[in-house]
Design an enzyme around this catalytic site. Structure first.
Site, short mmCIF file in Angstrom:
data_model
loop_
_atom_site.label_atom_id
_atom_site.label_comp_id
_atom_site.label_asym_id
_atom_site.label_seq_id
_atom_site.Cartn_x
_atom_site.Cartn_y
_atom_site.Cartn_z
N THR A 26 12.29 2.13 6.99
CA THR A 26 11.08 2.16 6.17
C THR A 26 9.87 2.38 7.07
OG1 THR A 26 10.84 -0.25 6.33
CG2 THR A 26 12.06 0.61 4.45
N SER A 269 -0.17 -5.76 12.01
CA SER A 269 0.21 -5.18 10.72
C SER A 269 0.72 -3.75 10.89
CB SER A 269 -1.02 -5.18 9.80
OG SER A 269 -0.79 -4.36 8.68
N LYS A 270 1.62 -3.35 9.99
CA LYS A 270 2.10 -1.97 10.00
C LYS A 270 0.96 -0.99 9.79
CE LYS A 270 6.95 -2.36 8.61
NZ LYS A 270 7.97 -1.93 7.63
N ARG A 271 -0.11 -1.44 9.15
CA ARG A 271 -1.25 -0.56 8.88
C ARG A 271 -2.14 -0.37 10.12
NH1 ARG A 271 -0.66 -3.81 4.47
NH2 ARG A 271 -2.20 -5.29 5.24
N ASP A 272 -1.95 -1.21 11.13
CA ASP A 272 -2.74 -1.09 12.35
C ASP A 272 -2.20 0.07 13.18
OD1 ASP A 272 -3.82 -1.45 14.96
OD2 ASP A 272 -4.21 -3.55 14.49
#
Length: 529
Positions: A26, A269-272
């Site tokens: 993912t 975070s994965k968003r970083d």
């Protein structure tokens, strides 16, 4: 299962050690995930054991083939290999969960027959209502109500059209284990209840398939993220059941690795962007540098040494030396360590690794020409000591692959030009044109420019050479000036000085004219050697 006596934990050492890396495909690979792969790999290699790589891809809504390919790309780029699993094969395949359904269904039937799994018809609303009636906090969740249902009660639920989930019968006692990273950990009785392992639609959950795969693949040591620590008692309970039905003979040892933190001491975070492994590769990290830094996220070779090779890591790594405290991803430190590894590369290797970045920036097209490779070979030693990331290569080297009329003057560089720039450039051109082509070396260039500008005009080096640097590269900072002139050759060097002189004289202020699209200088020959 009601026995309070747990089966033995693994006692495997040396070549009998088997670890696994089992990500879900993912999104793009997270640096924390790859750190987990690295620690598993290093532990296996240090002990002469084996690493199994399998994919947990049963979540069709989130899993993707693109992410699967990125995981393979990430491991191969960092040179983290595996002994068994995806693309390698082995005796315990298949190594993608989506291809192992028949294996899971067979074991589910065996665990049902042995009484370890039982049917559960309770809905979330019914569980909450029973907890409220009993004065139990709702957050305690399931109350093991369905454990003792009679055949008639189960049939009654079926007659209502209900489909049962399957739950594992867990021990009614404290559960303790020795975490390889954190030491002795105890989960009190009642802190973990009978949990669902198979949905009402018959699909097994991660809490079932993950321990089952570990048991069937002979995994002896489970090294995984701290976020999974709370699920460990459930896994141990399932291992116990698997031992009782003869699937395995032991429970693996567990080691829970520390969180990787970002800014503000929050979990990365994965968003970083810093969490994205490929973001670092795109910026110019090399495998040696990034592996070195990832190893420092919870482990160290010695207390006073941060830079080491992957072979040195393997020789020293032991998971019991991993620090359980969260590790912060420090980008500046990572870049510094990467720069140290860049400087350890052989010059020709360093030059070769800059090529993709030069191509991406449009400076050259691969395969490079012989002349371009020769220029790069001559320039590489000048910039290798100055770079922390390969992504800096275009800014450092790009001007060497341009002609005089292609040099792009940066605004901050033009702003540094003194009023007497024209005088400086004219004197420099006069000095350089007197040097014979056969003697156009950086030593001779340095001596003659010093005579013309430092002694002749009475200038300080910073004032004398600043305009020359801007003329050559368009920037305030460039590789060593005199060596750059030698690489460019006399004709190209003079053409660049003449172009900036004409621009400066015609514009009054070079900055304003350049911003408006400055008139180009007379045509100049391309780079010569």
């Amino acid at each position: 299962m009601s026995s309070t006596e747990l089966p033995p934990f693994s006692t495997a050492t040396g070549s009998d050690i088997r670890v696994r890396f089992c990500p879900s495909p993912t999104g793009t690979p997270h640096v924390g995930l790859i750190r987990t792969a690295l620690f598993n790999w290093a532990y296996a290699r240090h002990n002469g054991g084996k690493m199994v790589f399998r994919i947990e891809d049963t979540d069709a809504a989130r899993d993707s083939e693109e992410s699967y390919g990125q995981l393979l790309d990430a491991l191969r780029w960092l040179r983290i290999d595996w002994d068994e699993g995806i693309d390698v094969g082995g005796p315990h395949g298949p190594y993608r969960q989506s291809e192992r359904t028949s294996i899971y269904l067979d074991l589910i039937e065996k665990l049902k027959a042995s009484g370890h799994l039982y049917e559960s018809y309770s809905t979330a609303e019914e569980i909450d209502a029973r907890n409220e009636a009993a004065g139990r906090p709702k957050q305690l969740g399931y109350d093991n109500f369905d454990r003792s249902l009679t055949d008639d009660q189960r049939q009654s639920f079926r007659d209502e059209g209900r489909l049962p989930a399957l739950r594992l019968r867990v021990p009614d006692s404290d559960l303790s284990f020795d975490d390889l990273v954190r030491g002795e950990i105890t989960f009190p009785a009642g802190s973990f209840v009978d949990f669902v392992v198979v949905r009402p639609n018959g699909a097994p959950l991660y809490t079932f398939v993950n321990p089952v795969d570990d048991a069937l693949m002979g995994v002896t040591h489970v090294l995984r993220g701290e976020d999974l620590l709370s699920s460990t008692p459930r896994q141990i309970a399932l291992y116990s059941a698997l031992v009782e039905i003869g699937v395995t003979t032991f429970i693996p040892r567990f080691g829970h690795l520390p969180y990787v933190m970002g800014e503000g001491n929050k979990k990365l975070s994965k968003r970083d962007p810093e969490a994205n492994l490929f973001h670092h590769r795109d910026r110019g990290f090399i495998p040696e540098g990034l592996v070195n830094y990832l190893a420092l996220l919870g482990w160290s070779l010695t207390h006073d040494r941060d830079v080491f090779s992957i072979d040195e890591m393997v020789a020293a790594f032991d998971v019991v030396n991993v620090n359980p405290n969260p590790a912060r991803f420090d980008l500046k430190k990572a870049e510094s360590i990467n720069g140290d590894h860049i400087r350890l590369l052989a010059v020709d290797d360093f030059a070769r690794r800059t090529l993709p970045y030069l191509e991406t920036a449009g400076i050259l097209t691969l395969p490079a020409t012989d002349d371009q490779l020769a220029t790069l070979a001559e320039a590489a030693p000048l910039v290798q000591e100055r770079m922390a990331l390969l992504g800096e290569a275009p800014a450092m080297l790009g001007f060497l692959f341009q002609t005089a009329d292609e040099v792009d003057y940066q605004a901050d560089a033009l702003a540094t030009l003194p009023e007497n720039t024209g005088v400086i450039l004219a004197a420099a051109v006069g000095a350089l044109e007197l040097i014979e082509l056969s003697e156009f070396t950086h030593e001779r260039i340095k001596d003659d420019l010093a005579a013309a500008l430092i002694e002749g005009l009475g200038l300080k080096p910073r004032v004398a050479y600043g305009p020359l640097r801007v003329a050559l590269s368009g920037r305030k900072i460039s590789p060593p000036l005199f060596e750059s002139m030698q690489i460019l050759g006399r004709a190209e060097t003079v053409a660049r000085l003449a172009r900036l002189a004409a621009l400066h004289a015609g514009a009054g202020t070079a900055g304003s004219d350049a911003a408006a699209g400055s008139p180009s200088a007379p045509d100049a020959a391309g780079p010569t050697s």
